[in-house]
Motif scaffolding. Structure first.
Motif, PDB file in Angstrom:
ATOM      1  N   TRP A 183      44.637  45.369  33.372  1.00 36.89           N
ATOM      2  CA  TRP A 183      43.754  45.565  34.027  1.00 36.89           C
ATOM      3  C   TRP A 183      42.561  46.523  32.746  1.00 36.89           C
ATOM      4  N   ASN A 210      43.832  36.379  47.248  1.00 34.18           N
ATOM      5  CA  ASN A 210      45.158  37.758  46.306  1.00 34.18           C
ATOM      6  C   ASN A 210      44.199  37.706  45.297  1.00 34.18           C
ATOM      7  N   GLU A 211      44.138  37.320  44.224  1.00 32.71           N
ATOM      8  CA  GLU A 211      43.664  37.208  42.910  1.00 32.71           C
ATOM      9  C   GLU A 211      42.432  37.558  42.271  1.00 32.71           C
ATOM     10  N   ASN A 220      42.539  41.721  43.283  1.00 34.47           N
ATOM     11  CA  ASN A 220      43.615  42.306  43.220  1.00 34.47           C
ATOM     12  C   ASN A 220      42.502  42.976  42.514  1.00 34.47           C
ATOM     13  N   LEU A 271      50.145  45.287  43.553  1.00 34.21           N
ATOM     14  CA  LEU A 271      49.354  43.853  44.127  1.00 34.21           C
ATOM     15  C   LEU A 271      49.089  44.055  44.941  1.00 34.21           C
ATOM     16  N   THR A 272      48.735  42.931  45.342  1.00 34.88           N
ATOM     17  CA  THR A 272      48.237  42.751  46.827  1.00 34.88           C
ATOM     18  C   THR A 272      49.176  41.670  47.018  1.00 34.88           C
ATOM     19  N   ASN A 290      45.367  40.498  53.455  1.00 39.45           N
ATOM     20  CA  ASN A 290      45.172  41.521  51.996  1.00 39.45           C
ATOM     21  C   ASN A 290      44.483  43.226  52.702  1.00 39.45           C
ATOM     22  N   TYR A 296      41.772  45.887  44.103  1.00 46.25           N
ATOM     23  CA  TYR A 296      42.632  46.679  45.185  1.00 46.25           C
ATOM     24  C   TYR A 296      43.607  47.579  43.535  1.00 46.25           C
ATOM     25  N   VAL A 297      43.160  47.365  42.841  1.00 49.36           N
ATOM     26  CA  VAL A 297      44.098  48.272  41.709  1.00 49.36           C
ATOM     27  C   VAL A 297      43.338  49.607  41.871  1.00 49.36           C
ATOM     28  N   ASP A 321      51.261  37.146  48.067  1.00 50.91           N
ATOM     29  CA  ASP A 321      50.804  36.444  47.753  1.00 50.91           C
ATOM     30  C   ASP A 321      51.659  35.916  48.168  1.00 50.91           C
TER      31      ASP A 321
END
Length: 887
Positions: free
Chosen positions: A392, A552-553, A556, A577-578, A153, A559-560, A580
């Motif tokens: 987002w 990862n979810e 995100n 995105l990260t 990640n 992350y974004v 998965d």
């Protein structure tokens, strides 16, 4: 004294201290404190959110007992005196070799005095292939080890990077960069969160939080329905402690009431209602207050309705009134109904956002990916898409988008990359408290962030925070920046908190060695594929487990936003995105089940075995245990790739179960070494050896240490696994070979048979525990024949409103006993009988009527004595000895 002399047998290879013993009592004492006050123990680890962070004291202890093995390559400095010394520790010896050599299962404390010392080891390399939030790397680097971390990640990679860089970062330069950002945007950001003083003065007050409720139309009468679960705003405080601020659905005022659960009359309009009962009910339904129509919220959205968000209340702080002695604290910091002024200020900000197209590029507006958490699945019952979230930026209102874009733009203007990244770290972490998924902790009078339950939980009532912040408030940018600076300062001069001889928390002076002073290397990618060194001395980690968070979810979300400033700097942030697909986790959204997880985990252990030193390498990791099945999978995965387990220890868990916040069963430290040559053995012979080893271990621990029976059971398991590991895949039962899973099930049975500890024994231990919790139930049950479900069925504890023990005074416990007495009197246990008699005595009943019918056995008398001893209730002493009581 040579390394070999530390072992119990001359022909055995060198054993690290952690293989011979581990001071779980001392570690758990600190862990209990650190778990509830992390900011004071490891400020650096609190600079940014990461999930399931392991406690620093646990991993410092693992490092101490895994890395300290050679006195000739060891430097010890006392931070309180600054002296370089290896002498005169708590054990009363100046021989560091003896401290290492004396560690054993019955008495592991000889090395513990080094916990509070600045210890530096030479020529040690440590790998954490699942570094997450970086706990292992931070703790191992403080010992001077060269550390390498890997994580799939990119958010974990970035957070750990800033943690390890903190020790070499100039705080004054950071503060200068912050002041530049402050000068650029703070006044404008604050202006969006101010209002006229609610006390009628000619000055402005700060808005701490604004309270929003979503609305839908009634499908029958077209009335607008505010989606309140209830009308409570917050608990009263200061002069109003014990009361509740509530919102009147009739006149929209906010007033104080003494009882929010009973019918109350609004002090403004006299409307009567029950504040704890709103239009929204369980299951996601809303009821029209005009016509009584009940309908599903998500069905209304699916049929074309959209939420309307309405501002209904404000929490404010007025510094001017706070300084004015004529005003109380409750005047200066309180709750009021939102007014036209508050709504107009929001509309002005929304209009400004629409006009400032130059800022829109700082906002992530890509689609939210459908996954196991964002969409309803077997993991999460929440579904953001059913509530109208698509991209987002949908998670934020217009004022938040404006404020966040202005702030990110100012951060982007900082030229120095390191300073910019620390500002970005604070910005990113504060995002948890600036979105439409926040809630208000009414009893605590504070905001709770989006990941309170490690999920995206759409809210019908949400809180808008002051983005820059004022003198009070949680999760603001300025408050988060202070947290980051505290983390950087601690990294440069770490301290250690511990429990002193009087049982009090104490703190050392600052260590000379800063965080990250040794060599460190961080890799972003799949640990099974990244290029690593040929060998490492130790692998210390916290690997994935069955019910793992879908990192990862949730990552995100950060992350974004981080990607807005980092995409052009680091390869890890190039993708939208990260990653998965490469994650080691059960994930229904990707079609990855238990078999996929077990295969991937086995591959991970195989890679660890490939890079671990064949002769002296050691693997130590924490594991979140749930039952014999997961233990069987773990043992098989380790043994199949060439490891043998040499020890296991229980430690305090500091982890919330993924969605519901229930604690996982418990945390285990697993210690393993590269396997030696394995030999064939019959199950009969191995069982005999395991049984003997388990009984001897239990007897030694009971005689020498103050451990719960469950803790002893876990350590028994470790020595049993060690015996099995020597013969993995070579245990013959009749004409076939036994699997590791089969052996684990047998070991469970052997340990439980060797233990006489059952539900009643666990209950007695709970009675002796100060302020027991559900976690104590889990801890005391482990390694025994009892389990939490059994105790709950017996009404020996209850968690409906809060955790409560099933004492004789418990209504639920007495109802359980009365039911058995009426329907199954022969099934009454000794505990049932004694608690019933104690209740009868209290209400003046004739207990002789029952003692004449029941056999007064030595076991019943003994249990009465144990209850009296555990509770201090002398009546138990007299119940069976004098049957005239209560007559």
């Amino acid at each position: 004294m040579s390394r070999e002399q530390y072992n119990t047998k001359a022909d055995e290879r060198f054993q690290y201290p952690i293989e011979r013993g581990f001071p779980i009592e001392r570690v758990n004492d600190i862990a209990e404190k650190e778990g509830s006050s992390k900011m004071h123990y490891r400020p650096t680890s609190m600079m940014h959110k990461w999930w399931a962070r392991r406690l620093g004291c646990v991993f410092r202890s693992i490092c101490l007992y895994s890395l300290v093995d050679n006195p000739k390559k060891l430097t010890v400095t006392d931070p309180d005196t600054g002296e370089n010394t290896l002498g005169e520790f708590d054990g009363g010896t100046s021989d560091i070799e003896q401290l290492i050599a004396d560690v054993n299962l019955s008495d592991p404390d000889s090395l513990w005095p080094l916990y509070t010392k600045d210890v530096r080891v030479e020529d040690k390399s440590v790998l954490d292939p699942f570094m997450g939030g970086g706990t292992t790397l931070m703790e191992a680097s403080r010992f001077g080890a060269d550390v390498t971390g890997v994580d799939l990640n990119p958010v974990a990679w970035f957070v750990t990077k800033k943690e390890l860089e903190a020790g070499e970062t100039d705080v004054e330069e950071l503060e200068t960069a912050y002041e530049n950002v402050k000068a650029a945007v703070a006044d404008e950001l604050r202006s969006y969160y101010t209002r006229s003083c609610p006390n009628g003065h000619d000055h402005e007050a700060d808005v701490m939080y604004e309270f929003w409720v979503r609305e839908l139309g009634c499908i029958s009468c077209s009335a607008t329905v505010p989606l309140f679960k209830d009308y409570r705003v917050a608990a009263g405080r200061y002069d109003n402690k014990g009361s509740y601020y509530v919102y009147c659905p009739e006149c929209e005022s906010v007033f104080l009431t003494d009882d929010a659960r009973s019918e109350s009359a609004c002090t403004e309009c006299s409307h009567t209602f029950t504040p704890s009962q709103g239009p929204v009910s369980r299951g996601g339904y809303y009821t029209c207050q005009d016509c009584g129509q009940k309908y599903s919220i998500t069905d209304a959205i699916a049929e074309g309705q959209s939420y309307n968000d309405r501002l209904y209340a404000v929490e404010y702080y007025c510094s001017h009134c706070d300084e004015d002695e004529s005003h109380s604290k409750a005047d200066a910091k309180s709750y009021i109904a939102a007014t036209a002024e508050d709504r107009e200020r929001y509309r002005n900000a929304a209009e400004t956002w629409a006009e400032r197209e130059d800022l829109h590029g700082y906002i992530p507006n890509t689609e939210i990916p459908r996954g196991a958490i964002t969409e309803a699945s077997s993991i999460s019952g929440n579904d953001v898409f059913q509530h109208g979230y698509e991209t987002w930026d949908d998670m934020f209102n217009e004022r938040q988008l404006l404020a966040l874009a202005l702030l990110l733009d100012a951060i982007d203007d900082i030229n120095d990359q390191n300073r910019k990244e620390y500002l970005l770290l604070a910005f990113s972490d504060s995002l948890m408290f600036h979105n439409n998924f926040t809630i208000y902790n009414r009893s605590g009078n504070k905001i709770e962030g989006v990941f309170k339950t490690n999920s995206y939980n759409p809210q019908m009532e949400h809180i808008e925070n002051n983005v820059w912040g004022c003198d009070y408030g949680r999760g603001t940018f300025s408050a988060t920046w202070d947290k980051v600076v505290d983390g950087v300062r601690w990294a440069q001069a770490p301290t250690e908190r511990y429990i002193d001889e009087d049982g009090n928390t104490a703190k050392t002076a600052s260590f000379e060695t800063p965080l990250g002073a040794s060599s460190y290397t961080l890799h972003h990618g799949d640990m099974r594929a990244v290029d690593l060194e040929e060998t490492y001395d130790a692998v210390i980690t916290d690997p994935p487990y069955y019910d793992n968070i879908i990192y990862n979810e949730v990552a995100n979300f950060f992350y974004v936003w981080q990607r807005q400033l980092l995409a052009d700097m680091y390869e890890a942030f190039e993708t939208p995105l990260t990653p998965d697909l490469e994650s080691i986790a059960t994930n229904p959204a990707l079609g990855k089940g238990d078999e996929d997880f077990e295969r991937d985990l086995a591959q991970a252990f195989s890679r660890i075995r490939d890079v671990l030193d064949d002769e002296d390498g050691i693997l130590a990791f924490t594991y979140h245990h749930k039952g014999s099945e997961s233990w069987g999978e773990l043992l098989e995965a380790l043994c199949d790739v060439g490891f043998e387990i040499t020890a296991t220890y229980p430690v305090s868990a500091d982890l919330n179960k993924f969605i519901q916040g229930e604690a996982v069963s418990f945390d285990i430290i697993v210690v393993a070494r590269p396997a030696s040559e394995r030999t064939m053995i019959s199950w009969r012979d191995l069982k005999r050896e395991i049984y003997k080893t388990a009984r001897q271990t239990r007897r030694n621990l009971q005689e020498s240490r103050t451990l719960s029976q469950g803790d002893i059971g876990v350590m028994e398991m470790g020595v049993c696994f060690r015996e099995y590991s020597k013969h993995h895949d070579k245990v013959r039962r009749g004409d076939r070979l036994m699997s590791a899973k089969e052996v684990v099930n047998e070991i469970y049975g052997i340990i439980q048979d060797a233990s006489d500890v059952g539900a009643v024994d666990v209950f007695i231990d709970l009675l002796r525990t100060d302020d027991p919790t559900y976690d104590d139930v889990m801890k005391l049950c482990r390694g025994t024949s009892a389990n939490p479900e059994e105790l709950k069925e017996m009404a020996l504890y209850d968690t409906e409103d809060r955790f409560e023990l099933g004492t004789w005074q418990s209504d639920a416990r007495q109802a359980y006993i009365q039911d058995k007495l009426s329907n199954e009197p022969d099934e009454l246990t000794d505990l049932d009988r004694l608690q019933f008699l104690r209740s009868e005595f209290d209400r003046g009943g004739r207990i002789q009527d029952y003692t004449n019918r029941w056999e007064i056995t030595p076991e019943l008398i003994d249990l009465a004595e144990r209850l009296a001893d555990a509770t201090g209730d002398e009546v138990y002493h007299r119940l069976l000895g004098d049957t005239s009581l209560g007559v």
